[in-house]
Design a protein around this motif. Structure first.
Motif, PDB file in Angstrom:
ATOM      1  N   TYR A   3      -7.696   3.431   1.828  1.00 34.03           N
ATOM      2  CA  TYR A   3      -6.236   2.776   1.356  1.00 34.03           C
ATOM      3  C   TYR A   3      -5.936   3.649   0.047  1.00 34.03           C
ATOM      4  N   ILE A   4      -6.472   4.592  -0.208  1.00 31.30           N
ATOM      5  CA  ILE A   4      -5.869   5.549  -0.998  1.00 31.30           C
ATOM      6  C   ILE A   4      -4.987   6.707  -0.436  1.00 31.30           C
ATOM      7  N   ALA A   5      -3.707   6.551  -1.010  1.00 27.72           N
ATOM      8  CA  ALA A   5      -2.430   7.602  -0.549  1.00 27.72           C
ATOM      9  C   ALA A   5      -3.070   8.776  -0.225  1.00 27.72           C
ATOM     10  N   PRO A   6      -2.739   9.319   1.206  1.00 29.60           N
ATOM     11  CA  PRO A   6      -3.115  10.817   1.366  1.00 29.60           C
ATOM     12  C   PRO A   6      -2.114  11.913   0.836  1.00 29.60           C
ATOM     13  N   SER A   7      -2.692  13.107   0.630  1.00 23.74           N
ATOM     14  CA  SER A   7      -2.023  14.046   0.211  1.00 23.74           C
ATOM     15  C   SER A   7      -0.580  14.226   0.825  1.00 23.74           C
ATOM     16  N   GLU A   8       0.462  14.665   0.305  1.00 21.38           N
ATOM     17  CA  GLU A   8       1.712  15.103   0.851  1.00 21.38           C
ATOM     18  C   GLU A   8       1.590  16.299   1.861  1.00 21.38           C
ATOM     19  N   ASN A   9       0.627  17.042   1.385  1.00 19.73           N
ATOM     20  CA  ASN A   9       0.371  18.318   2.244  1.00 19.73           C
ATOM     21  C   ASN A   9      -0.056  18.040   3.581  1.00 19.73           C
ATOM     22  N   LEU A  35       0.709  -1.258  -0.008  1.00 21.76           N
ATOM     23  CA  LEU A  35       0.111   0.113   0.130  1.00 21.76           C
ATOM     24  C   LEU A  35       0.991   1.449   0.067  1.00 21.76           C
ATOM     25  N   PRO A  36       0.731   2.411  -0.915  1.00 22.74           N
ATOM     26  CA  PRO A  36       1.392   3.451  -0.778  1.00 22.74           C
ATOM     27  C   PRO A  36       0.921   4.505   0.429  1.00 22.74           C
ATOM     28  N   GLY A  37      -0.182   4.162   1.117  1.00 26.36           N
ATOM     29  CA  GLY A  37      -0.523   4.862   2.193  1.00 26.36           C
ATOM     30  C   GLY A  37      -1.959   4.444   2.485  1.00 26.36           C
ATOM     31  N   PRO A  76       7.547   6.896   1.846  1.00 27.93           N
ATOM     32  CA  PRO A  76       8.122   6.296   3.099  1.00 27.93           C
ATOM     33  C   PRO A  76       8.173   7.059   4.301  1.00 27.93           C
ATOM     34  N   LYS A  77       8.286   6.420   5.311  1.00 34.17           N
ATOM     35  CA  LYS A  77       8.265   7.386   6.722  1.00 34.17           C
ATOM     36  C   LYS A  77       7.708   8.536   7.004  1.00 34.17           C
ATOM     37  N   ARG A  78       6.490   8.510   6.421  1.00 33.59           N
ATOM     38  CA  ARG A  78       5.744   9.934   6.847  1.00 33.59           C
ATOM     39  C   ARG A  78       4.397   9.228   7.326  1.00 33.59           C
ATOM     40  N   PHE A  79       4.121  10.127   8.459  1.00 30.07           N
ATOM     41  CA  PHE A  79       3.062   9.847   9.377  1.00 30.07           C
ATOM     42  C   PHE A  79       2.447  10.857   9.963  1.00 30.07           C
ATOM     43  N   ARG A  80       1.221  10.835  10.247  1.00 24.51           N
ATOM     44  CA  ARG A  80       0.681  11.805  11.158  1.00 24.51           C
ATOM     45  C   ARG A  80      -0.349  11.009  12.220  1.00 24.51           C
ATOM     46  N   TRP A  81      -0.247  11.299  13.511  1.00 24.14           N
ATOM     47  CA  TRP A  81      -0.986  10.766  14.507  1.00 24.14           C
ATOM     48  C   TRP A  81      -1.685  12.140  15.111  1.00 24.14           C
ATOM     49  N   GLN A  82      -2.873  12.282  14.964  1.00 23.89           N
ATOM     50  CA  GLN A  82      -3.574  13.398  15.302  1.00 23.89           C
ATOM     51  C   GLN A  82      -4.577  13.022  16.444  1.00 23.89           C
ATOM     52  N   TYR A  83      -4.260  13.355  17.670  1.00 28.14           N
ATOM     53  CA  TYR A  83      -5.325  13.164  18.822  1.00 28.14           C
ATOM     54  C   TYR A  83      -6.383  13.968  18.747  1.00 28.14           C
ATOM     55  N   GLU A  84      -7.672  13.590  19.109  1.00 27.62           N
ATOM     56  CA  GLU A  84      -8.551  14.581  19.470  1.00 27.62           C
ATOM     57  C   GLU A  84      -9.295  14.358  20.964  1.00 27.62           C
ATOM     58  N   LYS A  85      -8.922  13.411  21.210  1.00 28.66           N
ATOM     59  CA  LYS A  85      -9.309  13.071  22.805  1.00 28.66           C
ATOM     60  C   LYS A  85      -8.326  12.276  23.521  1.00 28.66           C
ATOM     61  N   PRO A  86      -7.880  12.394  24.863  1.00 32.03           N
ATOM     62  CA  PRO A  86      -8.585  13.402  25.928  1.00 32.03           C
ATOM     63  C   PRO A  86      -8.191  14.918  25.515  1.00 32.03           C
ATOM     64  N   TYR A  87      -7.338  15.164  24.850  1.00 25.77           N
ATOM     65  CA  TYR A  87      -6.704  16.494  24.500  1.00 25.77           C
ATOM     66  C   TYR A  87      -6.290  16.329  23.107  1.00 25.77           C
ATOM     67  N   ASP A 126      -6.952  10.547  14.489  1.00 25.17           N
ATOM     68  CA  ASP A 126      -7.020  10.052  13.195  1.00 25.17           C
ATOM     69  C   ASP A 126      -5.308   9.635  12.971  1.00 25.17           C
ATOM     70  N   LEU A 127      -5.203   8.698  12.174  1.00 27.32           N
ATOM     71  CA  LEU A 127      -3.884   8.420  11.780  1.00 27.32           C
ATOM     72  C   LEU A 127      -3.812   8.359  10.086  1.00 27.32           C
ATOM     73  N   ALA A 128      -2.620   8.839   9.961  1.00 27.66           N
ATOM     74  CA  ALA A 128      -2.417   8.938   8.435  1.00 27.66           C
ATOM     75  C   ALA A 128      -1.051   8.548   7.970  1.00 27.66           C
ATOM     76  N   VAL A 129      -0.722   7.598   7.125  1.00 25.42           N
ATOM     77  CA  VAL A 129       0.704   7.081   6.535  1.00 25.42           C
ATOM     78  C   VAL A 129       0.752   7.421   5.338  1.00 25.42           C
ATOM     79  N   LEU A 130       2.012   7.852   4.955  1.00 27.23           N
ATOM     80  CA  LEU A 130       2.326   8.041   3.462  1.00 27.23           C
ATOM     81  C   LEU A 130       3.790   7.542   3.284  1.00 27.23           C
TER      82      LEU A 130
END
Length: 222
Positions: free
Chosen positions: A197-203, A51-53, A81-92, A75-79
């Motif tokens: 399972y579609i690769a998210p935007s690099e932005n 998977l590309p991301g 190689p080695k790019r990721f975004r862990w964004q927590y909404e709760k508890p803060y 929310d979690l996003a992976v692109l």
């Protein structure tokens, strides 16, 4: 930073929402054949690595040995190689963003952003697995079981450089569960839903600290 690093390092227990209606009979095309079950696991890992991301919503539950617990969601996003975004909404609200070279950690309520360059500090073995950097050659299956009620097949595996974890797959080969227990007996579980399972935007993997935010440069070489 301490509270956030503990959360991210613990993000290695996954379980995706319920499968189809209970009336649907579970069918494992590979059941009953040990060598084919091995093929199922191998193909599932290879499918994930190809998977590309992807992007998913997560709900995480940590259960501590003292009887306490803590829930997280985001929310979690992976692109690759080695790019990721862990964004927590709760508890803060907070998030980690890796552009493949370094990591931003941002906590809006503290008006603080940290710049990190040690990917290993917030990049556990399971993140490498999600990112496709771990192959079947890096995994050793210790146990396996079918969870018919959830239509999942689970494997306890040893990953290089990490304690054993349980990986669960749907009958279609999607990774839908990961569960881990640390050396102190604390357990971590997370559920993924609304996956794309579609690769998210690099932005999505770039970050500029807002005006007025205190920026701490924690990189080893500045």
């Amino acid at each position: 930073m301490k509270r956030a690093v503990m959360m991210l390092l613990a993000c290695i227990g996954l379980a995706v929402g319920s499968a189809d209606a209970a009336k649907v009979e579970q069918v494992w095309p590979l059941d009953g054949h040990e060598n084919e079950q091995g093929d199922f696991f191998k193909k599932s890992i290879e499918r994930m690595a190809a998977l590309p991301g992807f992007q998913c919503h997560f709900d995480q539950m940590m259960v501590f040995t003292d009887g306490g617990g803590q829930r997280y969601s985001g929310d979690l996003a992976v692109l690759k190689p080695k790019r990721f975004r862990w964004q927590y909404e709760k508890p803060y609200e907070q998030f980690y963003i890796s552009d493949g070279y370094g990591i931003w950690h941002y906590e809006p309520d503290l008006m603080q952003a940290e710049r990190l360059d040690n990917l290993e500090a917030v990049d556990p073995a399971v993140m490498k697995l999600l990112d496709g950097r771990i192959s079947t050659a890096d995994l050793k299956v210790l146990q396996k079981e079918n969870a018919s009620g959830q239509q999942t097949r689970r494997y306890q595996v040893s990953i290089k450089g990490s304690e054993p974890v349980w990986l669960g797959f749907s009958r279609h080969g999607d990774l839908i569960s990961i569960e881990r227990q640390d050396l102190l007996g604390n357990r971590n579980r997370m559920s993924l839903s609304k996956c794309s399972y579609i690769a998210p935007s690099e932005n999505l993997f770039s970050f500029t600290p807002p005006d007025g935010v205190d920026v701490l440069d924690m990189r080893s070489s500045k």
